[in-house]
Design a protein around this motif. Structure first.
Motif, PDB file in Angstrom:
ATOM      1  N   ALA A  59       0.833  -1.209   0.000  1.00 16.02           N
ATOM      2  CA  ALA A  59       0.000   0.000   0.000  1.00 16.02           C
ATOM      3  C   ALA A  59       0.865   1.255   0.000  1.00 16.02           C
ATOM      4  O   ALA A  59       0.530   2.256  -0.645  1.00 16.02           O
ATOM      5  N   ASP A  60       2.013   1.207   0.709  1.00 12.34           N
ATOM      6  CA  ASP A  60       2.931   2.353   0.720  1.00 12.34           C
ATOM      7  C   ASP A  60       3.532   2.600  -0.659  1.00 12.34           C
ATOM      8  O   ASP A  60       3.733   3.745  -1.071  1.00 12.34           O
ATOM      9  N   LEU A  61       3.840   1.516  -1.371  1.00 13.73           N
ATOM     10  CA  LEU A  61       4.419   1.655  -2.706  1.00 13.73           C
ATOM     11  C   LEU A  61       3.413   2.250  -3.694  1.00 13.73           C
ATOM     12  O   LEU A  61       3.780   3.036  -4.576  1.00 13.73           O
ATOM     13  N   LYS A  62       2.143   1.887  -3.532  1.00 11.63           N
ATOM     14  CA  LYS A  62       1.112   2.365  -4.466  1.00 11.63           C
ATOM     15  C   LYS A  62       0.663   3.785  -4.159  1.00 11.63           C
ATOM     16  O   LYS A  62       0.184   4.495  -5.054  1.00 11.63           O
ATOM     17  N   ARG A  63       0.808   4.202  -2.889  1.00 11.40           N
ATOM     18  CA  ARG A  63       0.218   5.466  -2.459  1.00 11.40           C
ATOM     19  C   ARG A  63       0.647   6.684  -3.293  1.00 11.40           C
ATOM     20  O   ARG A  63      -0.201   7.493  -3.687  1.00 11.40           O
ATOM     21  N   PRO A  64       1.936   6.880  -3.598  1.00 13.27           N
ATOM     22  CA  PRO A  64       2.317   8.068  -4.382  1.00 13.27           C
ATOM     23  C   PRO A  64       1.639   8.123  -5.752  1.00 13.27           C
ATOM     24  O   PRO A  64       1.255   9.200  -6.214  1.00 13.27           O
ATOM     25  N   PHE A  65       1.495   6.967  -6.398  1.00 15.62           N
ATOM     26  CA  PHE A  65       0.868   6.935  -7.724  1.00 15.62           C
ATOM     27  C   PHE A  65      -0.633   7.216  -7.630  1.00 15.62           C
ATOM     28  O   PHE A  65      -1.198   7.894  -8.493  1.00 15.62           O
ATOM     29  N   GLU A  66      -1.263   6.698  -6.581  1.00 17.08           N
ATOM     30  CA  GLU A  66      -2.687   6.953  -6.398  1.00 17.08           C
ATOM     31  C   GLU A  66      -2.947   8.425  -6.091  1.00 17.08           C
ATOM     32  O   GLU A  66      -3.912   9.017  -6.597  1.00 17.08           O
ATOM     33  N   LEU A  67      -2.081   9.013  -5.274  1.00 12.75           N
ATOM     34  CA  LEU A  67      -2.230  10.432  -4.960  1.00 12.75           C
ATOM     35  C   LEU A  67      -1.996  11.295  -6.201  1.00 12.75           C
ATOM     36  O   LEU A  67      -2.688  12.297  -6.411  1.00 12.75           O
ATOM     37  N   ARG A  68      -1.035  10.910  -7.005  1.00 12.77           N
ATOM     38  CA  ARG A  68      -0.759  11.673  -8.222  1.00 12.77           C
ATOM     39  C   ARG A  68      -1.981  11.671  -9.148  1.00 12.77           C
ATOM     40  O   ARG A  68      -2.320  12.690  -9.769  1.00 12.77           O
ATOM     41  N   SER A  69      -2.644  10.528  -9.221  1.00 10.62           N
ATOM     42  CA  SER A  69      -3.849  10.429 -10.035  1.00 10.62           C
ATOM     43  C   SER A  69      -4.957  11.342  -9.497  1.00 10.62           C
ATOM     44  O   SER A  69      -5.662  12.015 -10.260  1.00 10.62           O
ATOM     45  N   ILE A  70      -5.076  11.377  -8.173  1.00  7.80           N
ATOM     46  CA  ILE A  70      -6.101  12.222  -7.555  1.00  7.80           C
ATOM     47  C   ILE A  70      -5.789  13.702  -7.759  1.00  7.80           C
ATOM     48  O   ILE A  70      -6.679  14.514  -8.051  1.00  7.80           O
ATOM     49  N   PHE A  71      -4.513  14.078  -7.635  1.00  3.99           N
ATOM     50  CA  PHE A  71      -4.137  15.474  -7.836  1.00  3.99           C
ATOM     51  C   PHE A  71      -4.407  15.907  -9.282  1.00  3.99           C
ATOM     52  O   PHE A  71      -4.750  17.066  -9.536  1.00  3.99           O
ATOM     53  N   ALA A  72      -4.240  14.972 -10.217  1.00  5.75           N
ATOM     54  CA  ALA A  72      -4.547  15.280 -11.612  1.00  5.75           C
ATOM     55  C   ALA A  72      -6.049  15.547 -11.774  1.00  5.75           C
ATOM     56  O   ALA A  72      -6.452  16.443 -12.527  1.00  5.75           O
ATOM     57  N   GLU A  73      -6.878  14.802 -11.051  1.00  2.13           N
ATOM     58  CA  GLU A  73      -8.329  15.030 -11.089  1.00  2.13           C
ATOM     59  C   GLU A  73      -8.688  16.383 -10.491  1.00  2.13           C
ATOM     60  O   GLU A  73      -9.590  17.073 -10.974  1.00  2.13           O
ATOM     61  N   LEU A  74      -7.977  16.771  -9.437  1.00  3.10           N
ATOM     62  CA  LEU A  74      -8.259  18.052  -8.788  1.00  3.10           C
ATOM     63  C   LEU A  74      -7.996  19.225  -9.726  1.00  3.10           C
ATOM     64  O   LEU A  74      -8.678  20.251  -9.658  1.00  3.10           O
TER      65      LEU A  74
END
Length: 288
Positions: free
Chosen positions: A201-216
């Motif tokens: 989950a720690d490894l995936k977190r930066p990529f998931e956050l980056r995707s969310i920031f792109a949506e924002l």
């Protein structure tokens, strides 16, 4: 930048430079066959009893002994409470890496006899130290470095969630995604498997956050400064959510890690003292 950070990074740079120089200077000797080394010019200085080789051993052993200052700082009440415990841990980690590196050069990559037990115990202590550092970082703490209890963690989690809802007016769809990032669902797995899922989950977190920031960005322009604050808050919320979801398992696994880590550290030091005693008994001296 705080003074301790300047000192720490200076030590890291110096340590890296020393290791690089030793490798560059001694690679012909360290890579040569054992039977050929005594006839090499570098043998007199790089062998374990040589001027450099002996010095590596002394410096590395001193660093290994200094490792225990962290335990003293953490447990002995009368020990002066100088600096944050997290700062001590950073120096502890530096010594825990640089010490074994110097000791390895002292051995000239020859491992045998009872001393090898101390050496491999040292390697286990160093490698397990990285695991311990990871577990330590996954236990939520206050700014001062003190461990937070479950109630404090839950309260901060609620506070961060409220900030995301009100201060930044995050859309419900994006808020729900942030709330899910880092969450590790309990499935009845062993503690080890749960920790591994947390690591994933720690490894995936930066990529998931980056995707969310792109949506924002598509939602609207909220200003660069406010966006920066939102990203920091979202990262903290996601990390806290992950830590909270397996907090109890992390505590238990961290306890098991201590039980595993400490005996090897004691064996390492005990045999190291025996080795030093034998060296002194046989009259080996350094430059003094």
């Amino acid at each position: 930048m705080k003074m301790h950070r300047i000192i720490l990074w200076t030590l890291i740079l110096a340590g890296f430079s020393v290791a690089a120089y030793i490798i560059f200077f001694g690679v012909p000797y360290y890579t040569a066959e054992l039977t050929l080394r005594p006839r090499m010019e570098l043998h007199d200085v790089l062998r374990p009893s040589g001027r450099y080789g002996h010095g590596y051993g002394i410096a590395g052993s001193a660093m290994l002994l200094l490792l225990f200052l962290y335990s003293v700082r953490k447990r002995v009440r009368w020990f002066p409470k100088i600096g944050r415990l997290s700062t001590w841990l950073k120096y502890h980690m530096f010594l825990g890496v640089m010490g074994p590196v110097l000791v390895t050069f002292h051995t000239t990559f020859k491992f045998g006899g009872i001393v090898s037990v101390s050496y491999w115990s040292m390697v286990i202590v160093m490698l397990s130290g990285f695991v311990g550092r990871y577990l330590y970082s996954r236990i939520p703490r206050t700014i001062s470095g003190h461990e937070m209890n479950l109630q404090q963690v839950q309260e901060e989690n609620r506070h961060l969630a409220e900030q995301l809802r009100t201060e930044f007016d995050v859309p419900a769809s994006i808020f729900n995604k942030i709330a899910e990032i880092g969450s590790v669902r309990q499935t009845g797995d062993s503690e080890f498997r749960t920790i591994l899922r947390g690591f994933w989950a720690d490894l995936k977190r930066p990529f998931e956050l980056r995707s969310i920031f792109a949506e924002l960005k598509e939602v609207g322009d909220i200003g660069s400064q406010k966006r920066k604050s939102l990203r920091k808050l979202a990262r903290r919320r996601a990390a806290l959510n992950r830590n909270l979801s397996i907090l109890e398992v992390t505590h238990r696994f961290f306890h098991h890690w201590h039980v595993f880590h400490k005996p090897f550290a004691y064996v390492m030091i005990l045999i190291m003292f025996i080795h030093i005693g034998v060296v002194l008994l046989f009259g080996y001296q350094w430059i003094f």
